[in-house]
Structure formats: C-alpha cells, structure tokens
Design an enzyme around this catalytic site. Structure first.
Site, PDB file in Angstrom:
ATOM      1  N   CYS A   2      73.750-116.789  25.608  1.00 18.23           N
ATOM      2  CA  CYS A   2      74.676-117.892  25.928  1.00 18.23           C
ATOM      3  C   CYS A   2      75.677-118.057  24.793  1.00 18.23           C
ATOM      4  CB  CYS A   2      73.946-119.214  26.086  1.00 18.23           C
ATOM      5  SG  CYS A   2      72.272-119.086  26.634  1.00 18.23           S
ATOM      6  N   GLU A  21      71.718-126.781  30.074  1.00 18.06           N
ATOM      7  CA  GLU A  21      72.469-126.003  29.096  1.00 18.06           C
ATOM      8  C   GLU A  21      73.086-124.851  29.867  1.00 18.06           C
ATOM      9  OE1 GLU A  21      70.700-123.528  25.906  1.00 18.06           O
ATOM     10  OE2 GLU A  21      72.721-122.858  26.405  1.00 18.06           O
TER      11      GLU A  21
END
Ligand SMILES: Cc1cc2nc3c(=O)[nH]c(=O)nc-3n(C[C@H](O)[C@H](O)[C@H](O)COP(=O)(O)OP(=O)(O)OC[C@H]3O[C@@H](n4cnc5c(N)ncnc54)[C@H](O)[C@@H]3O)c2cc1C
Length: 1017
Positions: A805, A771
């Site tokens: 993020c 990720e």
C-alpha cells in the site's frame, strides 16, 4: 569477552613501555597546533549545531547545480546555529561561513577569535557590495578547501604528484579510488577502470617493493551494484575477475593491494573473494607478498578471522600484508542489527572492548609474522604505544588517513629518533576522486572520528587528562560489569516492556543454509483453510509464480455458515470481554510466541501462496508478531483498569472500555499474515469476537494464523476464520444484523461498497475502520544524494513487486538533477532479479494473480502510448507458468495523467522546477489520496514545508517509504486512503471499544467522609 581480555593482556614490562610511548605521543600532540582534518575537529565540535551545519553543507553543497537550491541550503544551514558565538563577535552568517574557508585552509590558525576579527570587516564589505552570489561562491570555496583537506587528489596523477614530498620524508601511500558504492553496472565499470588506471600509473613509479611503494585499497562495493549476501554468487563471480586483474597488476609491480573491510554482512563475501585469490598460483608465482585484507577489530569475529587468514596463508604457502583497523561503520552496524531484530550485535558495544579486541588481534597478527606483514591503522596514541611495545622489533607498519594523525605520527618519528629506534614505516591512506563525489562519503567518516569516544576527539578535549588517554583498555574492561554497554539494549528490548519480534540473519550462512534446507522440505506440504463452523466448498490454491504448484485447498464458507459463525461469536463475546485486558494480553502474547515457533511454516506459505521472497516473508512475520505483542500491551494499558475522571468531591467518575460485540476483519492478499493478524488481533484485544476473512488468494496463511490463535487459548468461537469470496462472505458479514463493526484493508472501491452496505443496515450504526489505496509520491530535490535516492526509490517502488500500500508510484525529481538521477535509477533497475521468489537472489517476485496482472499490463500499454519509456525489465522465464509484471519506469508530464493507483512495480517520474515545490505538493494533495510521501532533501526548511502542507498519513525523509514498523511508525492514510486511526498506533485498539462511564454519588448514604478526612489530614 573474557577470552579477548586474556588474549589482549600485556605483561607489566610491555605495558609500561606502551604507556610511556603513548604518554609521550599524547603530550607531544597536545603541545602543537593541529593541522588538516584534526584541526577541523579541534575547531568544530561535531556534536554542536555549527559542526552539524558545517557537515551538512560539506556533504551536499558541491553536488547542487542550481543556485536556488544552493542558496536554500546555505540559508538553511547558516541561519540556525549561533556562528557568532562560535567564531567571535560577528552576527553575520556570511562572515562566519566565509571564515570557515579560511579556517580550513589546512594551516588552521592559532585562534578563531583573531581570525574572525580580521576577516569580518573584509567579508562584510564584500557581501555589501556583491550580495548573494558572493555568499554562494564563498561557501562553495570553503567546501572546496574542506574537500582538498579530505581528498588527496582528484585523479591518480594529481595524487602521485602530491605524494612526492611525503614520499621524500619516507612515508608511503595506499590510494583508494573511492566514491559511493556502485549502484549501477556502469558505475562499477567506471570504478574498476579507475583502479586499473591507478595501478598502471603506480606500476610506472614502483621500484622499491610493496613495503615502500604506494599501492591501492579496493572497496568491493565499488565493483558491483549488488555486492551483498543475497546476490553473493553473481556478485562474487563478477567481482573476482576484476580484482584478480587488479591483483595481477599489483603483483607484477610488487605493490600492495588491500581489500577494504566494509559492513559486517559483507564479511563472508570479502572472505570468498580473498580466499579465491589466495588460491590463485599465478598471482603469487613471483613471491608477491603485498596482497591482503583489512580486518575490523570492532567485529566480534575479528580474532578468529585473524587466525583464519594466517591459516589460509600457510595452507597456500603465501605471505600477506594484512591491515588491522577498528572499523568505520559502527553506528551503521548497531542500527542495522536493531532494524533487523537480530539476536545480538556483530560489533562490540563498548569502545574499550574494541580497543581490547584490537590488541588481541594485533598480538595474533604479530605472532603470525611467518605469513603476515601487519599494517596497523590507527590515530590513537595509546594504540600506537601498545602495538609498538607488543611488536618488540618484529616488522610492521602503521597506517593513517590522509589529513589525520599527522601530528601524532610526527611525534612518533621524533620519539623514535630521540631514543634511537628504527623508524616505524608509516603509510597514508589517500582517497582519490572528485571533491563532489567524495565529500559525502568522507563527511560520514569524519563524523565517526568526531564521536565523543574517539581518540581524535578526546585528545582535542583539554578536559580529558593524559592519564585518561593512556589508560590500559584491558584492565579497564576487566573491571567493568556488565561487559556489554548497558546503554545499548539488545534489538529485542528496543520497545521497553514489549519484546521486539525476532529477525533472521539471512546474511549468516550458518543461519541461512539450514533454514533453506528446512524450507525445501516444506515445499511438499499441502495446507487447508476451513471456515470456523461448517464445511465450506473446496477450491485449490496455486502459487502465483507457478500455477502448476498446488499449495493447498480452501473451503469457502457459504452465506448460511457465515450466519452461524456470527451467531456463535456473538454468544461467545460477552465472556471474552469479561476476561479483561490482562488475560487477553497474555493470550495474544502466547499467540505471538507460537507464530515465532512456526516461523518456517509461515515463510514457506508466504512464498508459495503469496509469492513473497524470503526477505519479505521474514518482514511479514515480524510485523505480525509485533502487532500481536503491541495490541496485547494496549489491552493491558487501556482495558485492565478503569480510568478515573475528575469531578467534584463526593462523586466517583470512571471510564471503562469494553468490546463492542462481533467485528468483521476483512484482509488483503498483499500482507496475508501481517495485516490479517493486525486486523484480527486489535478488535480481539479490545474484547470483541472476530470473524476474520482472509483474501481469496491467501486463505491458507490465515488458516495457520487462526489455528495458532486457538492453540494459544483464544476460544474457537471468539476468533473464527471465514474463507471465501468478497461477495458471499464479505457481503453476508457486513450486512449481518449482529455485527458491531468492520475493519478492512483493501481497495478504495471495496471500502466504498462496504460503506454502502453498512449504511443500508437497520439497527445500530457501527464503526468502519478502513485502510485503502494511495498514489504515493516521493519528492527529490537537487540537494539529495543520488546513490541514496536510487537505493530508496528501488526499494520503495519495486520491493514486494510494488504490491505494498505504501509503495512509491510517482517520483518527482527536480529538473536540474533529473537526467542523472533517472539514469542511475534505471541503471540500478538493471541489477534487479525478477523471478521465482523461493530463489534467494530474487528481488522481484510475481504479482498475485491474472486479474492483477491484466490491470498492470493495460496500464503499461497506456504508458507506451502516452509516456516516455525509460526502462522496462524483461519478463523472467518463470512468466511462462506464473503471473509476472517486470519492473517498469516511465516519465510522464503531470500527476493528473494518472487516474488510478497501479498496484505493481511500475514507477512514474515527473520533473519539477526547483522553485515549484509548492505546486508539487498541491498536485499530490489534489489526488485526494494521502497515504505515504517520501522526501529526499538536505534542506530542513523544505522538509518543514512538506510536513506542513502534505496531507498524508506517513511522511518519510531521506529513506525509503515502505516497511512501517508497529508502534514506531503507526501506519494509515487520510482522504481517499483511509479512515484512521492508524494501525500499530496508540489510538487503534480503542477504536474497537465502546466507552462506558460510571458515576457514583459516594455521599448518597449520607455525609462525605473522605472530604472530611482529607481536610483533617
Ligand atoms: C589507513 C586506514 C585504513 C582504514 N581502512 C578501513 C577499512 O578498510 N574498513 C573500515 O571499516 N575502517 C577502516 N578504517 C577506519 C578505522 O576502522 C577506524 O575507524 C579509525 O581509524 C579510527 O580508529 P582509531 O584507532 O584511530 O580511533 P579510536 O578513537 O581509538 O577508535 C575508534 C573506534 O572505536 C569504535 N567505537 C566507538 N564507539 C564504540 C562503542 N561504543 N563500542 C564499540 N566500538 C566503538 C569506532 O567504531 C572506531 O572503530 C581505516 C583507517 C585507517 C587509518
């Protein structure tokens, strides 16, 4: 509840008097045509498609400046629902839309059927002649008519003028200069001015004392952009002088001033302000008795609050006017408590419990008539009957909202006249402000009153008998088991069998203060992180916000130690896998419990090692606990029993999942506990051994996490901590021949490096779950509500110092509303506090280290040359000893100007033309990233377009775009943003498993007994 039932019970005589009054009122109301908002609620069921569409239009249309978006909204809302069925025989959206404007003229007519027939032809001709602009104008007119029904006057002069006929009838008023809660200091000043001006004008007309003259109701959220528990000190200090000034004006004019009740987590602040004013002798020197607060009966604290108010009044020798309401934020409170994972709700969960609490509070207030003149605000005939009977001649007034309960109170006046009672004074709560600003707010209030359970709705429903309407709430609740509403589960039961993580109610001083004390004590503790095997090499860890603070020491594993760990893990994995899903699930759940038991140590470490605010630390721990429990449930679901597969008779086919071997989990520093735990526990759940590498900046949190995993019973060799550098530990791990997979969260560059290392390995090709970064955007069109946009942009871009993020990096705002929107966001930024994360009032803490700061500072330098600076907050004083990059906001021309993710509190804005949504989405897709995207729009077709075309992992509509919740919003991106599957989602754990299928020919020994038996059966 038992206590409230006892407090609220009426004796038989009072009860029968109450019921008789309620019955007479309800019958009277049913016999007449409703007017105002009541009429609207009669005509439109707000649960229906038409009602919802109508509300959406009302909420948004007037604030949309451009024709394009207005038309889109109209088409969106008018096309879907079946208006013809609603209004008669017309199948034209326009005819029906325009019919609303007539429906809502305030004198709502006898039957929708007659009207639509009459108007249909005329409006049909008009649309044929004039086309779309007419449609737009007509619907805007409809909304304005609606606005006039909700809003008493656009300013105080208009309001006072409109009040004249009502005052002649003996009614009085409480004006509220309201709009949305202030988001900027400038807004707050504007609202304060409006209140000042209103009081000055009211004072000119006031002659008869506070009970008769109009007064004002003040919402404290309008007076400060951070009127919230986390900024209590600053907010109360700023709000107090303003309310005092208003109170002084009210006192001199002898009119009332009521502090409205808002969300439950602001009650403490409301009490603080109220108490401080109560102690102020100057305000009461003339014997002023018009000051007070509103108390919400739906809050569980309502009854003790009534006692507290009466005692405080007696202690200071004051007389007060106190309003009792049921409460306007019930659905918000339920959701907020669920989101925050609170142990219970601050409000009752059954409507009847709120009614009982209202009665208990009413009794208390009436019994305190030495110091309280009660005002009972309600539109419920039953409540009116009960209060009137309870009062038994003691003085009080009723209050109703403008446009609501008009018929009901007319019936009351008739009844009182008829039986020769002294008329009960009635006051109208009258919102004052521009239609454009107020409609959004008022629609929300309308929705509340349109709820099935509300009296206004029930009296409109002929299916509900008068007997049902006037039922005694006390005996009704008494007979109910359980007393709480079984349909509203507690926040910790939201996820069925999986216990939700526990939140911490930081707004409650009884929770917050002792917690802060204990965290203070933990500040002297030092921590260590050591590799699972071996000694490592020592390195000090300092706080990012203050490098003078040493939090502990990490011992970084050498390449040889990493090798030993992998070998030990490899040997241990087989029996861990053989343990099976159920046993592993139990161990992970035990770990989750231990995490919660050690919550405070984690909070302390999150702040001291990772620079997180306490609010973020709580969220961090909750996410970690959710990961553990969710992956445990996945282990149980997928790894306990084989999955039977279809096939021909005489054959048994089954699929089983097993661990692959040793997985390397490589975590980032920005979620040093949550992501660390997620990356570690998912492969464990699947039956793998895990070597888990915390980020170089945050190994101490990882060390505590692994220690608790061991304490829970997960074997030491099965999960091992490997603190150290990416080069030594990461490099050795990913190149190790015994490795069976890598799970990683971090930058796209590091992911590429790992990918290359994996590609160069001989031996089996192993899975890599990554990720990575994002260039996250939010699109805002002109139908969005600026206050909501501001709230969501601020949290998406600046919470956690922008180091998430998912954080918002690029805001796209439709050019027609961009100036106002940008101004409000910049204004809200001014209200952010940057600094020491251990200070509760801090919104934005440090960035993680010097390297991160340098990248961001370089980008800011570039922006100063190439973009327009809108707002850049000052560096805090803490920046002298720590790493800070204060929030910044710049306007750029195009997304292509940004060629990297900027991992901090730097927000970019780009304007776009309303008809160029497609190009915006294309530009976002062209970055190649696909992590999160936000959209703020009231138009469903816009939402559908973005959903269909944006290539992103997580799409958030009309909310912020951070804080994905495990299982509810599985998280992860596509393209440059990651490989998937999504963390916290249904496909994640299986990605770390290998699949084995067994096929047995059950007829091998001869014959197919089961087939023959089945045929016989
Ligand atoms: C003059 C005036 C001033 C007001 N000022 C305020 C204020 O300062 N602050 C504020 O919050 N509200 C305020 N309100 C709104 C008020 O709180 C009520 O929402 C509204 O008046 C409806 O109450 P009712 O008695 O008319 O209706 P009813 O239909 O009898 O009651 C509706 C109430 O029941 C509650 N309810 C619905 N379902 C449930 C459930 N399952 N469990 C528990 N409770 C439930 C609703 O939230 C609502 O409070 C004011 C109202 C008036 C008339």
């Amino acid at each position: 509840m038992a206590e409230r039932i006892a407090q609220a019970r009426l004796d038989a005589t009072t009860m029968s008097e109450a019921t008789a009054t309620a019955r007479a009122l309800a019958k009277g109301v049913r016999a007449h045509k409703p007017s105002g908002i009541d009429a609207f609620l009669h005509a439109y069921d707000l649960g229906s498609d038409e009602g919802i569409a109508m509300m959406c239009l009302a909420e948004a249309l007037l604030r949309i400046p451009d024709a394009h978006t207005a038309d889109e909204l109209i088409a969106d809302k008018l096309a879907g629902p079946d208006w013809s069925e609603k209004l008669g025989h017309s199948d034209s959206s326009f005819v029906n839309a325009a019919t609303f404007s007539l429906l809502l003229t305030g004198k709502v007519l006898e039957s929708a059927q007659d009207r639509s027939d009459n108007w249909k032809a005329a409006l049909g001709r008009a649309v044929g002649r004039l086309g779309e602009p007419v449609v737009r104008t007509a619907v805007r007119e409809a909304m304005k008519i609606l606005g006039r029904n909700f809003v008493f006057g656009r300013d105080i002069n208009e309001a006072l003028k409109r009040a004249v006929p009502e005052r002649k009838q003996g009614l009085s008023h409480s004006f509220d200069m309201l709009g949305e809660a202030a988001k900027t200091f400038e807004d707050a000043e504007r609202y304060a001015d409006a209140y000042r001006g209103a009081l000055d004008r009211i004072a000119e007309e006031a002659k008869n004392g506070f009970r008769k003259d109009p007064g004002i109701s003040v919402k404290l959220t309008a007076l400060h952009p951070r009127y919230e528990w986390s900024h209590a000190e600053e907010a109360v200090a700023a709000v107090l002088p303003v309310v005092r000034e208003l109170a002084l004006k009210a006192s001199k004019a002898d009119v009332h001033l009521t502090i409205d009740a808002e969300e439950a987590d602001r009650l403490e602040l409301q009490m603080d302000v109220f108490e401080a004013l109560l102690a102020d002798d100057e305000l009461f020197a003339n014997g002023w008795s018009g000051f007070g607060i509103a108390i919400q009966a739906y809050q569980k604290r309502a009854a003790p609050l009534c006692d507290w108010v009466a005692e405080a009044a007696r202690a200071h020798g004051r007389k007060l006017m106190v309003r009792l309401v049921k409460g306007a934020y019930w659905d918000t409170e339920i959701k907020a408590a669920q989101v925050a994972g609170l142990p219970d709700y601050p409000v009752f969960t059954r409507k009847v419990a709120t009614d009982v609490s209202y009665l208990a509070c009413a009794k208390k207030m009436l019994d305190a008539s030495d110091v309280i003149y009660p005002a009972f605000a309600t539109h419920n005939a039953n409540t009116i009957g009960q209060v009137k009977a309870l009062a038994a001649g003691r003085p009080f007034e009723f209050q109703r909202l403008h446009g609501m309960g008009e018929g009901l109170y007319e019936e009351l006046a008739n009844l009182e006249r008829h039986v020769g009672d002294v008329p009960t004074p009635v006051r109208i709560y009258a919102p004052v402000g521009s239609h454009k600003e107020l409609l959004a707010y008022l629609v929300r209030r309308l929705l509340e009153n349109g709820a099935n359970s509300s009296f206004v709705n029930r009296i409109a429903d002929e299916q509900v008998s008068i007997d049902e309407l006037v039922r005694d709430p006390v005996s009704e609740l008494d007979a109910l088991t359980p007393k709480r509403n079984p349909k509203i589960v507690l926040p910790n039961q939201l996820f069925g069998g999986r216990r939700n993580s526990a939140g911490v109610d930081l707004s409650d001083p009884l929770v917050r203060e002792p917690l802060l004390e204990r965290l203070k004590k933990l500040e002297t503790r030092t921590w260590t992180a050591k590799p699972g095997l071996g000694k490592g090499e020592g390195r000090a860890i300092v706080s990012p916000h203050d490098h003078r603070i040493t939090v502990g020491t990490t011992f970084e594993a050498t390449a040889a130690e990493v090798d030993r760990m992998v070998r030990a893990a490899h040997a241990a994995q087989v029996s861990w896998d053989a343990l099976g899903g159920e046993k592993r699930a139990q161990l992970l759940e035990r770990t989750a419990d231990l995490y919660e038991e050690h919550a405070e140590e984690f909070f302390s470490l999150c702040t001291r090692e990772a620079g997180k605010t306490l609010v973020d630390a709580v969220l961090e721990l909750r996410e970690a606990v959710d990961f553990l429990r969710f992956y445990a449930s996945e282990a149980r679901r997928q790894f306990t029993k084989p999955l039977p597969l279809p096939g021909p008779t005489g054959e048994q086919n089954e699929l089983r999942l097993h661990g692959r071997g040793v997985i390397a989990a490589i975590s980032p520093w920005n979620f040093p506990l949550a992501i660390f735990t997620g990356l570690t526990s998912a492969p464990l759940a699947a039956g793998n051994a895990v070597i888990t590498k915390p980020a170089g900046q945050t190994p101490l949190i990882g060390a505590l996490a692994v220690e608790l995993m061991h304490q829970a019973g997960i074997p030491k060799d099965v999960v091992q901590l490997a603190p150290g550098s990416g080069r030594v530990v990461g490099g050795t791990l990913t190149a190790h021949p015994l490795l069976s997979g890598v799970v990683f969260t971090g930058s796209t560059e590091t992911a590429r490096m790992i990918n290359r290392t994996l590609a160069e390995r001989d031996g089996p090709i192993i899975p890599f779950v990554a990720e990575t970064g994002g260039q996250n955007a939010m699109i805002v069109d002109s139908s969005a509500l600026p206050e909501q946009v501001t709230r969501d942009v601020i949290s998406s871009a600046f919470q956690s110092a922008g180091q998430r993020c998912s954080a918002l990096r690029v805001l796209f705002v439709q050019e027609d509303v961009a100036d106002g929107m940008i101004k409000m966001i910049a204004g809200a930024m001014e209200a952010l506090k940057v600094g020491d994360p251990s200070d509760l009032a801090t919104d934005v803490g440090p960035v993680i280290d010097e390297a991160a700061k340098k990248v961001l500072d370089d980008h800011l330098k570039w922006l100063d040359k190439n973009a327009k600076r809108i707002c850049r907050l000052k560096q805090p004083k803490e920046a002298a000893n720590g790493c800070f990059v204060a929030p910044a906001f710049y306007e750029i021309q195009s997304l292509s100007q940004l060629n990297q993710e900027n991992f901090g509190a730097i927000l970019h804005v780009i304007r776009f033309a309303g008809d160029k949504l497609g190009e915006v989405v294309d530009a976002i897709n062209a970055t190649g990233y696909g992590l999160t995207i936000g959209l703020q729009s009231r138009i469903d077709t816009v939402r559908d377009y973005v959903e269909e075309h944006a290539r992103v992992g997580n799409f958030y509509v009309n909310r912020n775009q951070i804080g994905a919740v495990v299982e509810s919003q599985p998280f992860g991106g596509e393209g440059l943003s990651g490989t998937g599957p999504k963390a916290g989602g249904p496909h994640y754990v299986a990605r770390f498993a290998t699949e084995r299928v067994t096929c047995i020919d059950t007829t091998a020994a001869g014959g197919n007994a089961s087939l023959m038996a089945a045929l016989e059966g």
